[in-house]
Design a protein around this motif. Structure first.
Motif, PDB file in Angstrom:
ATOM      1  N   LEU A   1       0.823  -1.206   0.000  1.00 55.09           N
ATOM      2  CA  LEU A   1       0.000   0.000   0.000  1.00 55.09           C
ATOM      3  C   LEU A   1       0.865   1.268   0.000  1.00 55.09           C
ATOM      4  CD1 LEU A   1      -2.835  -1.133   2.449  1.00 55.09           C
ATOM      5  CD2 LEU A   1      -2.969  -0.892  -0.050  1.00 55.09           C
ATOM      6  N   ALA A   2       1.963   1.244   0.754  1.00 53.37           N
ATOM      7  CA  ALA A   2       2.876   2.391   0.777  1.00 53.37           C
ATOM      8  C   ALA A   2       3.531   2.590  -0.592  1.00 53.37           C
ATOM      9  CB  ALA A   2       3.940   2.195   1.850  1.00 53.37           C
ATOM     10  N   LEU A   3       3.897   1.490  -1.249  1.00 59.57           N
ATOM     11  CA  LEU A   3       4.535   1.600  -2.557  1.00 59.57           C
ATOM     12  C   LEU A   3       3.558   2.012  -3.650  1.00 59.57           C
ATOM     13  CD1 LEU A   3       6.972  -1.394  -2.232  1.00 59.57           C
ATOM     14  CD2 LEU A   3       7.590   1.025  -2.491  1.00 59.57           C
ATOM     15  N   VAL A   4       2.305   1.583  -3.556  1.00 60.66           N
ATOM     16  CA  VAL A   4       1.292   2.050  -4.510  1.00 60.66           C
ATOM     17  C   VAL A   4       1.138   3.562  -4.370  1.00 60.66           C
ATOM     18  CG1 VAL A   4      -1.176   2.044  -5.060  1.00 60.66           C
ATOM     19  CG2 VAL A   4       0.033  -0.113  -4.750  1.00 60.66           C
ATOM     20  N   GLU A   5       1.043   4.048  -3.145  1.00 63.35           N
ATOM     21  CA  GLU A   5       0.888   5.490  -2.920  1.00 63.35           C
ATOM     22  C   GLU A   5       2.114   6.250  -3.429  1.00 63.35           C
ATOM     23  OE1 GLU A   5      -0.919   8.957  -2.120  1.00 63.35           O
ATOM     24  OE2 GLU A   5      -1.815   6.970  -2.045  1.00 63.35           O
ATOM     25  N   ARG A   6       3.305   5.745  -3.142  1.00 63.44           N
ATOM     26  CA  ARG A   6       4.544   6.378  -3.601  1.00 63.44           C
ATOM     27  C   ARG A   6       4.594   6.416  -5.130  1.00 63.44           C
ATOM     28  NH1 ARG A   6      10.351   3.986  -1.799  1.00 63.44           N
ATOM     29  NH2 ARG A   6       9.613   4.667   0.234  1.00 63.44           N
ATOM     30  N   THR A   7       4.170   5.331  -5.773  1.00 62.41           N
ATOM     31  CA  THR A   7       4.191   5.253  -7.234  1.00 62.41           C
ATOM     32  C   THR A   7       3.154   6.187  -7.841  1.00 62.41           C
ATOM     33  OG1 THR A   7       4.942   2.960  -7.073  1.00 62.41           O
ATOM     34  CG2 THR A   7       4.059   3.657  -9.195  1.00 62.41           C
ATOM     35  N   ARG A   8       1.967   6.251  -7.242  1.00 61.06           N
ATOM     36  CA  ARG A   8       0.931   7.167  -7.735  1.00 61.06           C
ATOM     37  C   ARG A   8       1.431   8.611  -7.690  1.00 61.06           C
ATOM     38  NH1 ARG A   8      -4.567   5.822  -8.000  1.00 61.06           N
ATOM     39  NH2 ARG A   8      -5.041   7.898  -7.196  1.00 61.06           N
ATOM     40  N   LYS A   9       2.113   8.984  -6.615  1.00 61.07           N
ATOM     41  CA  LYS A   9       2.662  10.336  -6.510  1.00 61.07           C
ATOM     42  C   LYS A   9       3.767  10.553  -7.544  1.00 61.07           C
ATOM     43  CE  LYS A   9       1.531  11.144  -1.688  1.00 61.07           C
ATOM     44  NZ  LYS A   9       2.019  11.294  -0.315  1.00 61.07           N
ATOM     45  N   HIS A  10       4.622   9.552  -7.730  1.00 65.66           N
ATOM     46  CA  HIS A  10       5.729   9.659  -8.689  1.00 65.66           C
ATOM     47  C   HIS A  10       5.215   9.933 -10.104  1.00 65.66           C
ATOM     48  CE1 HIS A  10       9.653   8.868 -10.470  1.00 65.66           C
ATOM     49  NE2 HIS A  10       9.042   8.083 -11.344  1.00 65.66           N
ATOM     50  N   PHE A  11       4.130   9.264 -10.499  1.00 67.61           N
ATOM     51  CA  PHE A  11       3.585   9.411 -11.847  1.00 67.61           C
ATOM     52  C   PHE A  11       2.441  10.424 -11.917  1.00 67.61           C
ATOM     53  CE2 PHE A  11       5.454   5.082 -12.331  1.00 67.61           C
ATOM     54  CZ  PHE A  11       6.377   5.422 -13.316  1.00 67.61           C
ATOM     55  N   ASN A  12       2.210  11.156 -10.826  1.00 69.12           N
ATOM     56  CA  ASN A  12       1.158  12.180 -10.779  1.00 69.12           C
ATOM     57  C   ASN A  12      -0.212  11.635 -11.167  1.00 69.12           C
ATOM     58  OD1 ASN A  12       2.931  14.313 -10.002  1.00 69.12           O
ATOM     59  ND2 ASN A  12       3.666  14.376 -12.116  1.00 69.12           N
ATOM     60  N   VAL A  13      -0.538  10.470 -10.645  1.00 70.75           N
ATOM     61  CA  VAL A  13      -1.883   9.921 -10.865  1.00 70.75           C
ATOM     62  C   VAL A  13      -2.866  10.844 -10.140  1.00 70.75           C
ATOM     63  CG1 VAL A  13      -3.407   7.947 -10.464  1.00 70.75           C
ATOM     64  CG2 VAL A  13      -1.002   7.568 -11.048  1.00 70.75           C
ATOM     65  N   PRO A  14      -3.925  11.283 -10.822  1.00 70.75           N
ATOM     66  CA  PRO A  14      -4.861  12.240 -10.216  1.00 70.75           C
ATOM     67  C   PRO A  14      -5.420  11.740  -8.877  1.00 70.75           C
ATOM     68  CG  PRO A  14      -5.357  11.940 -12.541  1.00 70.75           C
ATOM     69  CD  PRO A  14      -4.320  10.919 -12.182  1.00 70.75           C
ATOM     70  N   GLU A  15      -5.513  12.668  -7.909  1.00 65.14           N
ATOM     71  CA  GLU A  15      -6.105  12.355  -6.607  1.00 65.14           C
ATOM     72  C   GLU A  15      -7.526  11.842  -6.811  1.00 65.14           C
ATOM     73  OE1 GLU A  15      -5.056  12.614  -3.336  1.00 65.14           O
ATOM     74  OE2 GLU A  15      -3.041  12.966  -4.097  1.00 65.14           O
ATOM     75  N   GLY A  16      -7.882  10.813  -6.129  1.00 60.30           N
ATOM     76  CA  GLY A  16      -9.225  10.256  -6.228  1.00 60.30           C
ATOM     77  C   GLY A  16      -9.449   9.389  -7.453  1.00 60.30           C
ATOM     78  N   GLY A  17      -8.472   9.382  -8.365  1.00 63.66           N
ATOM     79  CA  GLY A  17      -8.591   8.545  -9.554  1.00 63.66           C
ATOM     80  C   GLY A  17      -8.255   7.102  -9.230  1.00 63.66           C
ATOM     81  N   ASP A  18      -8.855   6.209  -9.966  1.00 66.05           N
ATOM     82  CA  ASP A  18      -8.584   4.793  -9.760  1.00 66.05           C
ATOM     83  C   ASP A  18      -7.315   4.395 -10.487  1.00 66.05           C
ATOM     84  OD1 ASP A  18     -10.855   4.367  -8.237  1.00 66.05           O
ATOM     85  OD2 ASP A  18     -12.096   3.921  -9.982  1.00 66.05           O
ATOM     86  N   SER A  19      -6.602   3.453  -9.912  1.00 60.09           N
ATOM     87  CA  SER A  19      -5.466   2.841 -10.588  1.00 60.09           C
ATOM     88  C   SER A  19      -5.544   1.346 -10.349  1.00 60.09           C
ATOM     89  CB  SER A  19      -4.132   3.402 -10.081  1.00 60.09           C
ATOM     90  OG  SER A  19      -3.947   3.098  -8.719  1.00 60.09           O
TER      91      SER A  19
END
Length: 98
Positions: free
Chosen positions: A53-71
């Motif tokens: 879960l920590a790495l998913v969050e870190r990766t989402r931030k790294h790639f600027n995945v929109p807040e609230g968006g699904d991945s």
């Protein structure tokens, strides 16, 4: 007299994660990206799920995945950095002479 606390050594893990997500409103695009690196755990008893879960969050931030968006996680690997067995010398290291 107090004794200074020793720093807890971390345990290093290599990770690879591939995420897929969509962006845009009118013209939606699907993006897929992979990322790898070293994740150091300092807290004994950390679960694999907590690390994931920590790495998913870190990766989402790294790639600027929109807040609230699904991945969607397409691939995830988390392995100890240290390989089992004796430490091997790099190729040619034993052949080097004076």
């Amino acid at each position: 007299m107090s004794v200074p606390s020793a720093k807890v050594p971390g345990v290093e893990y290599h990770y690879i994660i591939t995420l897929q997500w969509s962006e845009g409103d009118e013209h939606r695009i699907t993006l897929t990206s992979s990322w790898e690196g070293v994740y150091t755990l300092y807290v004994p008893g950390t679960t694999r799920q907590e690390a994931y879960l920590a790495l998913v969050e870190r990766t989402r931030k790294h790639f600027n995945v929109p807040e609230g968006g699904d991945s969607c996680t397409l691939f995830f690997a988390l392995e100890p950095m240290a390989l089992a067995g004796p430490r091997l010398e790099p190729a040619g290291a034993l052949e080097a002479g004076p």
